[in-house]
Design an enzyme around this catalytic site. Structure first.
Site, PDB file in Angstrom:
ATOM      1  N   LYS A 178      28.202  50.430  62.778  1.00  0.00           N
ATOM      2  CA  LYS A 178      29.647  50.444  62.596  1.00  0.00           C
ATOM      3  C   LYS A 178      30.295  51.535  63.451  1.00  0.00           C
ATOM      4  CE  LYS A 178      29.221  51.043  58.192  1.00  0.00           C
ATOM      5  NZ  LYS A 178      29.420  51.162  56.734  1.00  0.00           N
ATOM      6  N   THR A 211      41.946  54.907  53.693  1.00  0.00           N
ATOM      7  CA  THR A 211      40.797  54.133  54.153  1.00  0.00           C
ATOM      8  C   THR A 211      39.590  54.250  53.216  1.00  0.00           C
ATOM      9  OG1 THR A 211      40.026  56.007  55.483  1.00  0.00           O
ATOM     10  CG2 THR A 211      41.493  54.417  56.568  1.00  0.00           C
ATOM     11  N   GLY A 213      36.714  53.666  50.857  1.00  0.00           N
ATOM     12  CA  GLY A 213      35.985  52.484  50.412  1.00  0.00           C
ATOM     13  C   GLY A 213      35.740  51.432  51.468  1.00  0.00           C
ATOM     14  N   THR A 214      36.064  51.716  52.733  1.00  0.00           N
ATOM     15  CA  THR A 214      35.896  50.681  53.760  1.00  0.00           C
ATOM     16  C   THR A 214      34.431  50.282  53.926  1.00  0.00           C
ATOM     17  OG1 THR A 214      35.945  52.430  55.433  1.00  0.00           O
ATOM     18  CG2 THR A 214      37.979  51.218  55.061  1.00  0.00           C
ATOM     19  N   GLY A 215      33.515  51.269  53.948  1.00  0.00           N
ATOM     20  CA  GLY A 215      32.104  50.943  54.140  1.00  0.00           C
ATOM     21  C   GLY A 215      31.529  50.152  52.985  1.00  0.00           C
ATOM     22  N   CYS A 216      31.842  50.570  51.763  1.00  0.00           N
ATOM     23  CA  CYS A 216      31.391  49.839  50.574  1.00  0.00           C
ATOM     24  C   CYS A 216      31.927  48.413  50.590  1.00  0.00           C
ATOM     25  CB  CYS A 216      31.861  50.534  49.305  1.00  0.00           C
ATOM     26  SG  CYS A 216      31.292  52.228  49.102  1.00  0.00           S
TER      27      CYS A 216
END
Length: 269
Positions: A178, A211, A213-216
């Site tokens: 990512k 932003t 929590g974007t990865g989760c």
């Protein structure tokens, strides 16, 4: 009346008391995709939009019992693995996922924060590398996690591609490096490699301070799409579209970094 068959996904991750990431974000993401969400908590965190003030880890036996309770009763079409925190929990989860009849596993290797701070000790990093990576249908490291796993600095697009190749050699069936932590034009650019296909997936960056929590959310959305039957790369593309849309409708709650808008179609704006 015959019940409508609903895909089922399991998230194995930590709880975020502020509601922006972790189990809470995963379950909202599953619901958005009309997938029934089940969960196994690995940790309970006291946190809000300004940060984490306490972390209490669940005993490995508790995590094992939660996963077993779900998988012994329901068909699990896909699994998302997030925060595992320590070696005992990693070993417990790896043992179960290696033996239970569950669908494809999406591993978000929560090792290093987006800002570059290592979140788990070296023993846990080693356990993640040896136990979880070979179980992953798709691995979704951020820039810093990819650097740690690949053993190289990541500054350019070619660096991201080489890191994806190196990490793929560690065992996951596919890797998505990512680029949210990259600078300039590479921000929002991810690299996919599955051993045969090397793809650059780019979206226009969304400017927002909210932003959290974007990865989760991305890994949960990938798992949801896999549960719905999408092919792996298509699941990633659709998940990226969802996260990008959710970033356009963030929630300005609290006094810090707020969460993205998981339920953005219901937003009156």
């Amino acid at each position: 009346m015959t019940p409508f068959p609903v895909p089922i996904a399991l998230t194995i991750a930590g709880s975020d008391s502020g509601g922006g990431a972790g189990i809470q974000a995963d379950l909202r993401t599953f619901s958005f995709h009309r997938v029934h969400g089940t969960s196994a908590l690995t940790a309970i965190t006291a946190q809000n939009t300004r940060g984490v003030t306490r972390v209490d880890l669940m005993p490995p036996e508790s995590v094992t019992a939660q996963v077993s309770a779900v998988a012994s009763d329901m068909r699990v079409d896909a699994v998302k693995v997030g925060m595992l925190a320590q070696r005992g929990i990693i070993d417990a989860v790896a043992d179960q996922l290696g033996s239970l009849p569950v669908g494809p596993v999406v591993v978000d290797p929560v090792m290093v924060s987006r800002a570059g701070s290592q979140l788990i000790d070296d023993a846990a990093v080693a356990a993640l590398r040896s136990r979880m990576l070979p179980l992953a249908a798709i691995l979704t490291p951020n820039r810093h996690e990819a650097r740690l796993l690949a053993g190289m600095d990541i500054e350019t697009l070619e660096d991201m591609r080489e890191a994806a190749r190196r990490i793929h050699a560690l065992g996951p069936r596919a890797v998505l490096v990512k680029g949210g932590g990259m600078q300039g034009a590479l921000r929002g650019t991810d690299v996919w490699f599955d051993g045969a296909q090397l793809e650059t997936l780019a979206v226009e960056p969304v400017e927002t301070p909210n932003t959290h929590g974007t990865g989760c959310t991305l890994s949960a959305a990938i798992a949801a799409r896999l549960a719905l039957g999408s092919a792996p790369l298509e699941a990633v593309r659709l998940a990226k579209e969802y996260v990008t849309a959710a970033l356009r409708y963030p929630l300005a709650v609290g006094h810090g970094n707020g969460p993205i808008g998981h339920f953005f179609p219901l937003n009156p704006r």
